[in-house]
Design a protein around this motif. Structure first.
Motif, mmCIF file in Angstrom:
data_model
loop_
_atom_site.group_PDB
_atom_site.id
_atom_site.type_symbol
_atom_site.label_atom_id
_atom_site.label_comp_id
_atom_site.label_asym_id
_atom_site.label_seq_id
_atom_site.Cartn_x
_atom_site.Cartn_y
_atom_site.Cartn_z
ATOM 1 N N THR D 2 0.823 -1.207 0.000
ATOM 2 C CA THR D 2 0.000 0.000 0.000
ATOM 3 C C THR D 2 0.857 1.256 0.000
ATOM 4 O O THR D 2 2.017 1.255 0.385
ATOM 5 N N ASP D 3 0.234 2.304 -0.453
ATOM 6 C CA ASP D 3 0.793 3.648 -0.358
ATOM 7 C C ASP D 3 2.196 3.769 -0.955
ATOM 8 O O ASP D 3 3.069 4.389 -0.379
ATOM 9 N N SER D 22 -0.967 3.450 -6.417
ATOM 10 C CA SER D 22 -1.646 4.465 -5.634
ATOM 11 C C SER D 22 -0.621 5.450 -5.087
ATOM 12 O O SER D 22 0.466 5.077 -4.699
ATOM 13 N N ASN D 23 -0.964 6.731 -5.089
ATOM 14 C CA ASN D 23 -0.031 7.680 -4.510
ATOM 15 C C ASN D 23 -0.672 8.493 -3.404
ATOM 16 O O ASN D 23 -0.155 9.475 -2.954
ATOM 17 N N VAL D 28 -5.641 0.947 0.178
ATOM 18 C CA VAL D 28 -5.804 0.466 -1.188
ATOM 19 C C VAL D 28 -7.135 -0.252 -1.322
ATOM 20 O O VAL D 28 -7.496 -1.079 -0.489
ATOM 21 N N VAL D 29 -7.874 0.093 -2.359
ATOM 22 C CA VAL D 29 -9.176 -0.547 -2.583
ATOM 23 C C VAL D 29 -9.068 -1.601 -3.676
ATOM 24 O O VAL D 29 -9.489 -2.736 -3.511
ATOM 25 N N LEU D 30 -8.488 -1.200 -4.782
ATOM 26 C CA LEU D 30 -8.486 -2.079 -5.951
ATOM 27 C C LEU D 30 -7.052 -2.337 -6.399
ATOM 28 O O LEU D 30 -6.280 -1.399 -6.590
ATOM 29 N N GLU D 31 -6.723 -3.602 -6.547
ATOM 30 C CA GLU D 31 -5.375 -3.966 -6.978
ATOM 31 C C GLU D 31 -5.461 -4.986 -8.096
ATOM 32 O O GLU D 31 -6.332 -5.863 -8.078
ATOM 33 N N LEU D 52 -5.069 1.085 -6.677
ATOM 34 C CA LEU D 52 -5.767 2.358 -6.505
ATOM 35 C C LEU D 52 -6.294 2.465 -5.081
ATOM 36 O O LEU D 52 -6.835 1.496 -4.549
ATOM 37 N N ALA D 53 -6.142 3.646 -4.501
ATOM 38 C CA ALA D 53 -6.574 3.846 -3.117
ATOM 39 C C ALA D 53 -7.961 4.475 -3.086
ATOM 40 O O ALA D 53 -8.530 4.829 -4.114
ATOM 41 N N GLU D 54 -8.465 4.635 -1.897
ATOM 42 C CA GLU D 54 -9.761 5.291 -1.700
ATOM 43 C C GLU D 54 -9.710 6.689 -2.289
ATOM 44 O O GLU D 54 -8.701 7.387 -2.178
ATOM 45 N N GLY D 55 -10.786 7.096 -2.896
ATOM 46 C CA GLY D 55 -10.881 8.455 -3.405
ATOM 47 C C GLY D 55 -10.252 8.667 -4.762
ATOM 48 O O GLY D 55 -10.324 9.752 -5.306
#
Lengths: 229, 79, 226, 262
Positions: D2-3, D22-23, D28-31, D52-55
């Protein structure tokens, strides 16, 4: 098993099968005694029945491989099912062509709704359906799954078809019912028959291995063509 | 399969066929019957031969078609 | 389990509502049943053939062909706006989807098969008499087996480029046991024979139907997975 | 996992095959890992990684036949990848288990609607499939959200294309999914329907969800995106953050990338 190994194994089995076939022909023509009621035409039995046996072996084998394919999604299992079905189609065709040759002499008609003949006819259609489904999808993976379903349901249906056509037969008895019942055969006939079953199984598995090796090479060639493109 | 194998198999099958025809000829010659009746009685023999020939044609046909496909794929792989 | 039944019921309800509103399949199948009766009337010489001897066979043939007409379109209708994909992307288990579609198709086909029975009674004056209840049962069990196989293979043939033309080739060989046992039992029952004489047939028919439903429930997920 | 912050990847012309990571400092929601999809000899998706992370709102541009729809289908769990895995909130999309399907909503150019069911019935049907219990409150709320409150009892086939698309949107969001996948959502919409869609998409950026949109309409795609990718021949030929995109010049950049890869 490697492709080369399969081809060696296939060659060995096919050569063995061909030698066996020669021996079977000799046994069927010269050695085995003539059946009293039907006369010489009954000798078709020694290739007819083994061919039928082999085609049932083929659908059973294909259904097993298909089930495993749906579970494991290994292309090799799908190829094995395809090759077994192709062999099954060849042997079922053999049953359906030798059956009428026998029937014309024994029963005076080319086609009777004799249970095993009926069963083989339906099995033949299941084999054909397998290929039709497989070749009518744009996405090959989909065709493989559909074909696997056809093979499994087809194999599951066989016992039902078998029981039902026998029952249907008993409802409409024919004046001449000459049903070759395996275990009550005289010794030499039984020996010839069993030998025939062995020979046909050998030929089936030998050619199956060859066919399977071809499919394996084709997959390899496709893979190579793709990586070049 | 190598050509030599095919030739050997073909030869043995031919030999077998000759033997079989002679055997049938002897058997039917042993039956003293009117020619029309003999013809009638020969019919089962033809059916038996046709059936046994079909076995060779179909299984052999399958084998040949496999061999041809094998060769085509090998050519493709060799390119 | 409760969710499972809710999901199944939602699909059944949806299928039946759609059918009631469009009457697309029931109209085609019903018209087919009546017209088949009319055609049989002209194709069979009733002065030489007693209608009650052939009625059972004709009823089952009408059932098979008419059923194929309706069941074959079940996924075709569904996929017009991609709705089938929407259903498959929901958390409803695939076997629940299959069982629900089978149940909805069963209701449809069973209604048609009873209509066929009525048509034959009307046109040929043949009926099951006091065996009516048993004949209705046999038709029900037969319809169930047909619908289970039909729904599974309708999903297969809809996914191919050949579409519905492939369906008969696939299902007819598999349907032979159903026709033999079903038509056999119906013939005997319509000739006034007691049910005990055909009980074995009906049991086999039931076993066939159950096996078809079970096989469909297990295999359906492999058919619809993209 | 993550991150991951990687400065290099945001520069124009990032190496192909690089992870799209994700940055943001959300979870993380979707990988996706090594996603591949083959149709026989055709390779639709050729190894795509993303996280991809939240938001986050990712827009994927690309010419026809670039494999965008196949990628979206795999992210939605509607299509089985030939290779690779997809995870939603750390849960792998396995085909035997369907619990993760609650977290995914998809809107495609096909509406997934039944023409002869009313707007309300369509939503109730899908609501029951998703095992939702508060349908009596949820359905009117969703219909109002897309401006169809007055048309609840209209059959879907009686609605205009734009209204149907809005109903599809309500259907896709009915179960409040974490991941929203949009396949060409603007296709064939009149300006007012596009406005409603835009409004609803704006609401989706509430910091809890992740949105992936596939389109070839550059202007609409850039509007809401936080991240942008260009997919050509089954791969991300270029990807970056929205801040690194020069909107005025993006069209030229897009054509350059597509032509370089095609």
């Amino acid at each position: 098993m490697s492709t080369a190994g399969m081809r060696r194994g296939g060659t060995a089995l096919v050569v063995l099968g061909l030698l066996g076939l020669i021996a079977l022909y000799w046994m069927a023509f010269f050695w085995v005694s003539t059946e009293v009621n039907q006369g010489v035409v009954q000798r078709i039995f020694y290739v007819h029945v083994p061919a039928a046996w082999t085609s049932f072996l083929a659908i059973g084998f294909a259904a097993l491989a298909s089930g495993m394919y749906l579970w494991l999604r290994d292309d090799r299992l799908d190829r094995a099912a395809l090759c077994a079905i192709e062999g099954g189609l060849v042997f079922a065709t053999l049953v359906l062509t030798t059956g009428p040759l026998w029937g014309k002499i024994a029963w005076g008609t080319y086609w009777t709704w004799e249970p095993r003949l009926t069963l083989t006819l339906l099995l033949w259609f299941i084999f054909v359906g397998y290929f039709m489904v497989r070749n009518s999808t744009e996405d090959p993976e989909k065709g493989k799954r559909f074909a696997a379903v056809v093979a499994i349901v087809g194999a599951m249906d066989i016992p039902f078809i078998h029981l039902s056509v026998i029952w249907f037969r008993s409802l409409h008895p024919e004046p001449v019912v000459a049903k070759p019942d395996g275990p009550t055969l005289p010794g030499d006939m039984l020996a010839t028959l069993l030998f025939g079953v062995l020979v046909f199984s050998l030929l089936f598995f030998g050619l199956f291995l060859f066919r399977y090796a071809v499919e394996g090479l084709r997959a390899e060639a496709d893979l190579r063509a793709r990586s070049v493109a | 399969m190598k050509n030599s194998t095919i030739r050997a198999v073909a030869l043995s099958l031919a030999a077998l066929a000759i033997m079989a025809v002679r055997g049938v000829a002897q058997e039917s010659a042993a039956m003293p019957q009117a020619s029309a009746l003999a013809e009638q009685n020969l019919r089962p023999y033809w059916h038996v031969f046709a059936a046994y020939a079909l076995v060779i044609v179909l299984i052999g046909g399958w084998a040949v078609s496999i061999a041809r496909r094998l060769r085509a794929i090998e050519d493709r792989l060799a390119d | 389990m409760n969710t499972y039944l809710t999901q199944m019921w939602a699909i059944i309800w949806k299928d039946l509502i759609l059918e009631i509103r469009s009457r697309e399949r029931i109209a085609a199948m019903g018209a087919f049943a009546v017209l088949a009766g009319v055609l049989f009337n002209f194709s069979i010489d009733t002065t030489t053939t007693r209608p009650q001897d052939v009625a059972a066979g004709l009823i089952w043939m009408t059932l098979v062909f008419g059923g194929l007409l309706g069941v074959g379109r079940t996924f075709h209708l569904e996929s017009q706006d991609g709705a089938l994909q929407g259903v498959l992307m929901s958390p409803a288990p695939k076997d629940a989807v299959f069982l629900a579609k089978t149940a909805a198709n069963f209701a449809l086909l069973y209604a048609v098969s009873l209509l066929v029975l009525g048509v034959f009674g009307l046109f040929f004056g043949v009926g099951p008499g006091q065996n009516l209840g048993w004949v209705v049962l046999v038709l029900g069990v037969g319809s169930l087996g047909f619908v289970a196989l039909g729904t599974l293979f309708a999903a297969v043939s809809t996914g191919t480029s050949m579409g519905e033309t492939l369906l008969p080739v696939l299902v007819f060989p598999l349907l032979v046991p159903m026709v033999i046992y079903g038509a056999g039992a119906t013939t005997w029952l319509m000739n006034g024979r007691p049910f005990v004489e055909v009980e074995g047939n009906v049991r086999m028919l039931g076993a066939f139907a159950l096996a078809a439903v079970a096989a469909g429930a297990v295999l359906f997920r492999y058919v619809v997975e993209d | 996992m993550t991150d991951v912050v990687s400065p290099a990847e945001d520069t124009l012309g990032a190496e192909e095959g690089d992870r799209l990571d994700s940055n943001l400092f959300g979870s993380v929601v979707l990988e996706a890992d090594g996603l591949r999809r083959e149709y026989g000899p055709v390779i639709a998706v050729d190894g795509i990684d993303l996280s991809l992370a939240e938001g986050e709102f990712l827009t994927i541009f690309g010419p026809n036949g670039a494999g965008k729809s196949s990628l979206l289908g795999m992210l939605a769990g509607a299509m089985r990848p030939t290779a690779g895995i997809v995870r939603v909130r750390g849960q792998e999309l396995a085909f035997s288990d369907t619990g993760w399907r609650h977290r995914i909503g998809m809107l495609s150019h096909r509406g997934f609607l039944y023409g002869r069911l009313t707007a309300e019935e369509n939503l109730r049907f899908y609501g029951k499939l998703f095992g939702l219990v508060d349908l009596e409150e949820r359905i009117p709320a969703r219909l109002d959200q897309v401006g169809l409150g007055a048309r609840a009892r209209f059959q879907a086939r009686q609605l205009s294309h734009g209204m149907r698309q809005r109903l599809s949107l309500a259907r896709a969001l009915l179960h409040d999914p974490d991941v929203v996948l949009l396949d060409e959502p603007y296709t064939g919409l009149d300006p007012s329907a596009a406005g409603v869609l835009r409004g609803v998409l704006e609401e989706l950026k509430d910091g809890r969800r992740t949105v992936v949109m596939v389109t070839h309409n550059l202007r609409e795609g850039l509007e809401m995106a936080t991240r942008v990718a260009i997919q050509v021949a089954g791969r991300f030929a270029w990807h970056g953050r929205i801040e690194s995109v020069d909107r005025e010049d993006f069209e030229r950049h897009y054509h350059e990338v597509v032509e370089a890869r095609a």
